[in-house]
Structures are given as structure tokens and as C-alpha cells.
Design an enzyme around this catalytic site. Structure first.
Site: not given
Length: 430
Positions: A360, A240, A243-245
Site C-alpha cells: 500500500c 496476513a 485477514g482482509g485479503k
């Protein structure tokens, strides 16, 4: 400060990065702390010079036949920013804080517009040792993709449907030039400014403080969407981080069901608590690796999302110094980490549940090759086409250029205008 002093400062910071092997953000921060007279505008321009020099380090070094900080900074100002030789010469001669005047040799090299002698990896601004991997990923588009990864990134935001919507966010941010993104139906974009341009500080906006939007690249938004978290599900975000996603998954679940946020590195989890409160996400349980276990979740999850540790080659626009620090050993370590994460995270997927694997990165070894390895070693899982999921759930968005035969998706700056991002989907046998 005048531009001459700013050039001198950029050379100083680039030298610090090169000789002390320091992250560029740390070097810029320390330079600012030691030079309090420099205003915020000066620090912005100096940062732009340093970051653009690093983004285009290979091509500028080849054109100047010199990769030292002075050559990179002067070439950035003259060539990348298109100021021209005479403007550069005047800047160096008229500001007593500026570096020394141009030599005839420097004038000749800055005047030479013939790029025929540059090697493909230099044109693409990609480290030479990585060039075969870029060709494996992008084929004939490798130079174009490398050049796109050497540009400035926009500021992308995700409207938070738990508190707002995209139209409301666009209206509130109209003064920044914000526009809707072309692929994500929740995305808002502020395009990068060229040269000396300064980007708005969106975290100071009232809408950010109220939780109307979050900073999140469009590719990351799309990866979370393709995982297809639904209201009422049991979902585990296994890596996580900040916590963006996690927040994007919570929004898709409409605060219904249960979402567990976990990361093996508890320091990476630290920012998540404040973000959850601001976003109004109430169905998230943060599992601290130091004080709790995931044993009770084994075989229980409808969806497990993995944003795997990777080399970060897809975010070079934002972290240009990282591409010159990356080593073959670091890539090998990330591949081992990814396999460890895939094996561990898969045990939490229930029969009939899904696993989403994202990075990414644009390197095949971290993407398609890892999906192959997982399918070979976990016979209970089969591939689900992310390409078909895209077509079914994002009908307004053009299909990505890079979709494998299996349906795995690779996003990229040149093809989708996003960070480089890979997404593969799997389903456990019911």
C-alpha cells in the site's frame, strides 16, 4: 459544543500530536476520555478538523506562513471547509470556549487566494524530502496525486460471496448512500462526507454481523483478485495481518482447497479468528508463528500472496499523521523488510506456481525497484503481467493509468479513486 469549542479542542489535540509525537488516534481517544461532556457528534467534528488539518498541513502552513496548531485548525475551518473568514470570525468572537479572535495578520493570510508562491510539494501536501520520489512515480501528475492523497477516503466494503452478493448488500445499506464501486465487481462504496459530515458506522449493521460484507478498500480487493486464487488451490497468505485479503482469497476459492494464513507478528493476526467465523470461511488454517512452522509448505504452494510491510504512503488519506512522521531511515528499513519477506516467501512456491507481491505504497523503491531486485536475485522466477490479468479478468473495468512495461500495476486516488496500491506477479519455472 459550539464550533468555537470544537476548534479549541482540535488545537489542543494537534498540539498533543506535535509536542508528544503521538499517533493522532491515541491523542483523540485520550482527549475524549478526559472530556466526557463532549458528545459523539462533537468528537466527530473535532476528529474531522484534526485529520483534515494533517491531510493539508503543508499547503495550509504555507498559506498561513505558520505551521502551528492554531493556524492549521483555523485554516482548515475557513479554507478547507469553505466556511469563510466572517463565519470563522463570528465563531471565535461569540463562543467563550473558542480560541482568541483573529488577528489582522491572520485575516490577511486567510484572505489571500494567490497560490503562486507555494512550492510544488506544498501544493501537493507531500513532505519535501519525498517529492522527487513522487515525481518518479507520477511524473506530471504528481501534484494531482498528492492532492488526492490529502482528501478524505470513502468507506469501501467487499460483498462476501460465501454468504451474500453485492446487490443484497447494496439494498441493505441503501440508507447509507452506498453505491457499487467502479472497478471491483464485489465492491460497495460510501463516499466521504465533507466538512462536519459524519460517516455511518457500518460495523453496527446487521449485514456486517452476519458476514455479508467486510471492510476493505477497493484497491486491496483488486490486488487479491489479480493474484487469481482458484478453488482447489494450495495458497499461502504470508503477511496476513488482520485477514482482509485472506478472506478475499478464501471467497475466490469458494471454500475449496487450503489457504494458510501467516504473519510474523502474531498480534497482527489476533483479529483474524473472529473474522473467519463471521465470514463463513472454512478452508483457512491460521499458522501462529509462536507455535507452528511453515516448513511443511516449502515448494508446495500454487500461490503465495505477499502484502508486504511498507511505508503506507498509499493510505495517507486514512492515516494523514503518518506522512509527516515518515523518515528516510524508516523507508530504508521497510526496503530491507520487503526483500527479506520476498526471499523467504518465494521458497514456498511450487514449480509452476505464482507469487503475488503487493504494497500500500506509491514509492518506486518499494514497488518496481523491489520487483526488479527480486527478478535479478531469483532466476527461477519470471514476471507475469498484472496488466494483462486485469484486462482478461476485469473486462468491465477501465485499465489503470500506471502500468509498467513489465505489466506491474500502480493504483492511486486520483487515477482509480482507490488507495495507493502496487501489485506485481511472478511465476516459478515449472
Amino acid at each position: 459544543m459550539k464550533d468555537g469549542g470544537r476548534l479549541a479542542a482540535a488545537i489542543e489535540v494537534l498540539t498533543d500530536v506535535e509536542t508528544r509525537h503521538r499517533p493522532v488516534q491515541v491523542a483523540l481517544r485520550d482527549w475524549g476520555a478526559a472530556h466526557r461532556f463532549a458528545g459523539s457528534g462533537d468528537r466527530t467534528v473535532i476528529g474531522n478538523l484534526v485529520f483534515d488539518a494533517l491531510r493539508n498541513k503543508a499547503s495550509l502552513s504555507a498559506r498561513m506562513r505558520d505551521g502551528r496548531p492554531r493556524a492549521l485548525a483555523l485554516a482548515t475551518y475557513c479554507l478547507t471547509w469553505a466556511k469563510g473568514i466572517e463565519a470563522l470570525a463570528d465563531t471565535l468572537e461569540q463562543d467563550h470556549h473558542a480560541p482568541e479572535a483573529l488577528s489582522e495578520e491572520e485575516r490577511d493570510r486567510l484572505s489571500n487566494e494567490d497560490l503562486a508562491d507555494l512550492k510544488p510539494h506544498e501544493l501537493a501536501d507531500v513532505p519535501e524530502w519525498l517529492w522527487p520520489r513522487f515525481q518518479a512515480a507520477f511524473g506530471d501528475n504528481s501534484i494531482e496525486e498528492g492532492r488526492a492523497l490529502a482528501t478524505r477516503a470513502p468507506v469501501d466494503l467487499r460483498a462476501n460471496p460465501l454468504k451474500s452478493d453485492r446487490e443484497k448488500v447494496l439494498k441493505r445499506l441503501a440508507h447509507t448512500g452506498a453505491m457499487p464501486t467502479g472497478l471491483s465487481p464485489w465492491g460497495v462504496r460510501i463516499e466521504a462526507k465533507p466538512g462536519l459530515g459524519r460517516m455511518p458506522h457500518v460495523q453496527a449493521e446487521e449485514g456486517y454481523r452476519k458476514g455479508w460484507f467486510e471492510l476493505q478498500d477497493e484497491a486491496s480487493q483488486l490486488a487479491a483478485h489479480l493474484a487469481q486464487a482458484q478453488p482447489g488451490m494450495q495458497v499461502l497468505d504470508y503477511c496476513a495481518g488482520g485477514g482482509g485479503k485472506t478472506l478475499a482469497l478464501a471467497a475466490a476459492m469458494q471454500n475449496k482447497g487450503q489457504l494458510y494464513a501467516y504473519d510474523a507478528d502474531r498480534l497482527r493476526l489476533a483479529p483474524i479468528h473472529e473474522r473467519l467465523q463471521r465470514a463463513g470461511a472454512r478452508n483457512i488454517q491460521v499458522r501462529d508463528p509462536a507455535s507452528s512452522s511453515l516448513d511443511d509448505l516449502i515448494g508446495q504452494m500454487d500461490l503465495v500472496f505477499i502484502d508486504a510491510p511498507c511505508t503506507g504512503t498509499g493510505v495517507w488519506r486514512r492515516r494523514p499523521d503518518s506522512k509527516w512522521r515518515l523518515t528516510d531511515r524508516a523507508l530504508e528499513d521497510r526496503i530491507k523488510d520487503q526483500r527479506h519477506v520476498l526471499k523467504n516467501a518465494s521458497q514456498y512456491v511450487k514449480p509452476g506456481g505464482r507469487l503475488a507481491y503487493a504494497t500500500c505504497s506509491v514509492l518506486p523503491e518499494e514497488n518496481q525497484d523491489q520487483a526488479d531486485w527480486f527478478l535479478q536475485n531469483e532466476p527461477d522466477f519470471q514476471s507475469v503481467s498484472a496488466g494483462d490479468t486485469w484486462k482478461d479478468t476485469l473486462p468491465q473495468a477501465a485499465a489503470p493509468s500506471y502500468i509498467s512495461e513489465r505489466g506491474d500495476i500502480l493504483l492511486s486516488p486520483a487515477s482509480t479513486g482507490t488507495d495507493g496500491f502496487f501489485i506485481a506477479l511472478f511465476q516459478r519455472a515449472g
